[in-house]
Design an enzyme around this catalytic site. Sequence first.
Site, PDB file in Angstrom:
ATOM      1  N   LYS A  63       0.838  -1.209   0.000  1.00 49.92           N
ATOM      2  CA  LYS A  63       0.000   0.000   0.000  1.00 49.92           C
ATOM      3  C   LYS A  63       0.872   1.258   0.000  1.00 49.92           C
ATOM      4  O   LYS A  63       0.601   2.209  -0.732  1.00 49.92           O
ATOM      5  CB  LYS A  63      -0.958  -0.025   1.200  1.00 49.92           C
ATOM      6  CG  LYS A  63      -2.034  -1.103   1.032  1.00 49.92           C
ATOM      7  CD  LYS A  63      -2.852  -1.354   2.280  1.00 49.92           C
ATOM      8  CE  LYS A  63      -3.811  -2.527   2.043  1.00 49.92           C
ATOM      9  NZ  LYS A  63      -4.615  -2.870   3.226  1.00 49.92           N
ATOM     10  N   GLN A 107      -4.558  -1.872   9.311  1.00 50.31           N
ATOM     11  CA  GLN A 107      -4.426  -3.175   8.663  1.00 50.31           C
ATOM     12  C   GLN A 107      -5.049  -4.265   9.536  1.00 50.31           C
ATOM     13  O   GLN A 107      -4.673  -4.428  10.696  1.00 50.31           O
ATOM     14  CB  GLN A 107      -2.936  -3.470   8.388  1.00 50.31           C
ATOM     15  CG  GLN A 107      -2.702  -4.727   7.583  1.00 50.31           C
ATOM     16  CD  GLN A 107      -3.336  -4.654   6.190  1.00 50.31           C
ATOM     17  OE1 GLN A 107      -3.202  -3.658   5.482  1.00 50.31           O
ATOM     18  NE2 GLN A 107      -4.046  -5.706   5.800  1.00 50.31           N
ATOM     19  N   ASP A 130     -11.066   2.691   3.998  1.00 54.12           N
ATOM     20  CA  ASP A 130     -11.481   1.293   3.816  1.00 54.12           C
ATOM     21  C   ASP A 130     -12.998   1.174   3.684  1.00 54.12           C
ATOM     22  O   ASP A 130     -13.506   0.113   3.314  1.00 54.12           O
ATOM     23  CB  ASP A 130     -11.016   0.445   5.017  1.00 54.12           C
ATOM     24  CG  ASP A 130      -9.599  -0.091   4.820  1.00 54.12           C
ATOM     25  OD1 ASP A 130      -9.217  -0.334   3.652  1.00 54.12           O
ATOM     26  OD2 ASP A 130      -8.894  -0.269   5.819  1.00 54.12           O
TER      27      ASP A 130
END
Length: 317
Positions: A63, A107, A130
């Site tokens: 990422k 994460q 997200d």
Amino acid sequence: MIAANVNSTTKAQLLEGEAVANQIKQQVRTDIERLSAAGKPVPCLAAVQVGNDPASAVYVRNKIQACAEVGIKSEHHALPESTTTDELLALVQSLNASDDIDGILTQLPLPKGLDETVVIEQIDPHKDVDGFHPINVGRLALGRPQLVPCTPAGIIELLEYYQIDVRGVNACVVGRSQIVGRPMAQLLLQRDATVTVCHSKTRDLAAVTREADLLIVAIGRAGMIGREHIKPGAVVVDVGMNRLTDPDEVRAMFGSAAAKRLEVLAKRGSTLVGDVKPGDAMEVAGKFTPVPGGVGLLTVAMLMKNTLKAATLRRGL
Ligand code: NAP
């Protein structure tokens, strides 16, 4: 519209993710160059990683690397395994308060003992790249999406790239997770597909999935979906990412085409496979996403797009 059938000698068309992911990233790069040239702030993503899970470390690294590729600034916050929920929440709150940060991703999975729900709900919904915060989930359910989970949003981009019109088709999503299945179903419904969602309690799964013109599979079980689940000519999207380490399992999944995968296994100790038996899908489906090389590449590209979107919305760019 999706092709209704295919004759038995036809092989499915592969829907590869790389070109789609590159196109998404190129668009983000161009938009950021334009912002930068106009003297506007460059978006910044904060990636929060807790503990030493090697898979999480790889995902976060990818990422951060993608940010560099498209010109998004990034911060990597690596916290020790011993981090408490309060310590993690304190970091999230400081990132929420920082005007320099446009996107926050934590994460997952977090180490045992940390409550993912509490952490997700603490993230400022405007920075929730997200798309997991209840405000963003609610907006999607209401048909007014803003920040949408990256994997299902990437699948929509893939379908559009390959000009697969979902309006009115029978779409079946297998899996109802917050990350993939549920938002996927919402996005398809919003695009006028007729959507069925299956899960572990669904009776006679194959009878349901065989009705689908568009079958999207996000279960997390290697090769669970075979020819008996697939309508001839259907579009099959395999979201599954499973690591096989046992040569017998590789043989069972790939049959006579197992040699290449066994080589990968011998070299790397594992091989990445989807939830769909690829040989069956190639023979029965009309179009099929490979694993690797399909959906997996889109998630990070969509994270870049979401970060730019979050910055644009929050800063009014
Ligand atoms: P998850 O949270 O474990 O959800 C799995 C879903 O599959 C659940 O809804 C479960 O039903 C359902 N299921 C389990 N066994 C089933 C069965 N026998 N028949 C029908 N449904 C069954 O998984 P996830 O996070 O959605 O991920 C699914 C897969 O996608 C995993 O392999 C994951 O690694 C992969 N993934 C890939 C990407 C990517 O970027 N390509 C991103 C995210 C996830 P219940 O709800 O009834 O338990």
